[in-house]
Design a protein around this motif. Structure first.
Motif, short mmCIF file in Angstrom:
data_model
loop_
_atom_site.label_atom_id
_atom_site.label_comp_id
_atom_site.label_asym_id
_atom_site.label_seq_id
_atom_site.Cartn_x
_atom_site.Cartn_y
_atom_site.Cartn_z
N GLU A 182 -7.74 8.41 -5.46
CA GLU A 182 -9.00 7.83 -5.96
C GLU A 182 -8.78 6.34 -6.18
OE1 GLU A 182 -11.96 9.34 -6.84
OE2 GLU A 182 -11.33 11.35 -6.25
N LEU A 183 -9.65 5.52 -5.61
CA LEU A 183 -9.55 4.07 -5.77
C LEU A 183 -10.49 3.54 -6.83
CD1 LEU A 183 -9.16 2.94 -2.07
CD2 LEU A 183 -7.39 3.51 -3.72
N LEU A 243 -3.45 0.35 0.03
CA LEU A 243 -4.44 0.82 -0.94
C LEU A 243 -5.28 -0.35 -1.45
CD1 LEU A 243 -2.25 3.38 -2.93
CD2 LEU A 243 -4.14 3.91 -1.36
N ASP A 244 -4.65 -1.50 -1.67
CA ASP A 244 -5.40 -2.69 -2.08
C ASP A 244 -6.37 -3.12 -0.99
OD1 ASP A 244 -4.01 -2.67 -4.48
OD2 ASP A 244 -2.65 -4.30 -3.91
N LEU A 245 -5.93 -3.07 0.26
CA LEU A 245 -6.81 -3.39 1.39
C LEU A 245 -7.99 -2.45 1.44
CD1 LEU A 245 -7.19 -4.78 4.37
CD2 LEU A 245 -6.23 -2.60 5.10
N GLU A 288 -13.70 4.20 -1.55
CA GLU A 288 -13.59 4.82 -2.88
C GLU A 288 -12.37 5.73 -2.95
OE1 GLU A 288 -17.66 6.09 -4.47
OE2 GLU A 288 -17.89 6.08 -2.26
N ILE A 289 -11.99 6.28 -1.80
CA ILE A 289 -10.82 7.15 -1.73
C ILE A 289 -10.03 6.87 -0.46
CG2 ILE A 289 -11.84 9.04 -3.09
CD1 ILE A 289 -12.29 10.55 -0.47
N GLY A 340 6.67 2.41 -0.55
CA GLY A 340 5.73 2.33 -1.66
C GLY A 340 5.05 0.98 -1.74
N ARG A 341 5.79 -0.08 -1.45
CA ARG A 341 5.19 -1.42 -1.45
C ARG A 341 4.16 -1.55 -0.33
NH1 ARG A 341 9.88 -5.47 -1.11
NH2 ARG A 341 8.16 -6.97 -1.06
N LEU A 342 4.49 -1.02 0.85
CA LEU A 342 3.54 -1.07 1.96
C LEU A 342 2.30 -0.22 1.64
CD1 LEU A 342 2.83 -2.01 4.85
CD2 LEU A 342 4.01 0.05 5.67
#
Length: 147
Positions: A145-146, A95-97, A104-105, A88-90
């Motif tokens: 969704e980002l 996702l942040d990257l 956007e997704i 989950g941390r990875l």
């Protein structure tokens, strides 16, 4: 644990051990692995060993062709460290990257056995499942969704 970018060669051993464990098909090279826009992220333990990996490709999805997207592939955590929160941390790091690079997704072809993991991290299952040809295991498309 720390996180860094890695090469395709560095992620292959863990992919093989986790994603092809007990399988006759030992293929762990993915289309796009060596594309300059592809990012391999890894988690490194205190002994400088890669203990988790994920691959992020600039690739659209037919489920949202008008959106800027990244595909997540090859998500694998060392078997002895699964269910510890490391994956989950990875995933959060990736996702942040993806968001920082304008996606956007994020989408993935997730193994049926991993759907709860992806749901816990904000992904939604899209459409019906399918049997992935290489692994012969049930998979589903998942999308986060980002923005």
């Amino acid at each position: 644990v720390s996180f860094r970018r890695a090469t395709t060669a560095e992620v292959r051993p863990l992919r093989l051990d986790v994603l092809r464990h007990g399988m006759a098909n030992r293929t762990v090279d993915f289309d796009g692995d060596d594309d300059p826009a592809t990012t391999h992220l890894v988690a490194i333990d205190h002994r400088d060993r890669i203990v988790a990996t994920s691959t992020w490709l600039r690739r659209g999805t037919p489920h949202a062709p008008e959106r800027s997207a990244m595909q997540l592939r090859g998500m694998a955590t060392e078997r002895t460290l699964q269910s510890t929160g490391l994956g989950g941390r990875l995933l959060r790091h990736g996702l942040d990257l993806a968001a920082a690079e304008g996606a956007e997704i994020v989408w993935a072809n997730a193994r049926g056995a991993a759907l709860d993991f992806y749901r816990r991290h904000g992904f939604t299952v899209v459409g019906t499942g399918f049997i992935e040809p290489v692994t012969q295991l049930p998979h589903h498309v998942v999308i986060a969704e980002l923005c």
